[in-house]
Write a protein that holds these residues in place. Structure first.
Motif: not given
Length: 202
Positions: A94-106, A108-115, A196-198
């Protein structure tokens, strides 16, 4: 004429012998049947005979019932065991889920998919892919646990094996790249076990 008389006498004698043999056979069968019938009865005046016969018959019935029950109980059943399918254990907490949600999807630079895309690109070197390097990069860049990051590193390996032309030598969020990497999306989601962020096409 004398020869014919002799033949007729011999035939008559054979017929008489056959009839006698048949009669003897029938008589023997009658004697055997009578003996068998007497074997199961008591002679008049025999003390305790009738009681003994009843006891023997009761024991015989009990033995047959015992054998029937125990033999039937030892016969193996052919019923197939119920099939069970265990769900794969989630590798993201659940902690991992919170971290991924903080970065978000999309995309753009800094988003989870971009990382994830950047770490995958950096893991490619000299026509080889270093999955462990991508996993370490994700942990360092996001703070995810190593087990959770491994799910996305596995997806990166799939992208290298199957989608390098569409992704490594093109835009990572293009329709052609995403249509290929989406083939592993369900497996990645099952590995993570959390939301997970999309990615969004660019």
């Amino acid at each position: 004429m004398a020869l014919r008389s002799v033949v007729r006498c011999l035939a008559l004698a054979a017929a008489l012998l056959g009839a006698a043999s048949a009669a003897a056979t029938e008589e023997e069968a009658s004697v055997v049947d009578a003996a068998l019938a007497q074997d199961d009865t008591c002679e008049a005046g025999a003390d305790g005979c009738d009681l003994s016969l009843r006891q023997l018959r009761a024991k015989e019935v009990a033995t047959e019932a015992y054998l029937h029950d125990h033999v039937a109980a030892q016969v193996p059943t052919t019923e197939a065991p119920a099939a069970t399918t265990a769900a794969p254990a989630a590798k993201c907490s659940e902690s991992d889920e919170g971290i991924m949600a903080k970065f978000g999807g999309g995309n753009s630079a800094g988003s989870f998919p971009k990382i994830i895309a950047n770490c995958g690109h950096d893991a490619y070197s000299w026509f080889s892919f270093r999955e462990n390097s991508m996993q370490s990069c994700i942990v360092q860049k996001t703070g995810l646990t190593s087990s959770c990051a491994g799910c996305f590193a596995d997806a990166g390996q799939y992208g290298y094996d199957s989608c390098k032309m569409q992704c490594l030598f093109g835009t990572w969020c293009s329709e052609s790249c995403l249509s290929c990497t989406n083939q592993i999306a369900k497996s990645t989601q099952a590995c993570a076990g959390v939301s997970t962020p999309q990615v969004k096409a660019c």
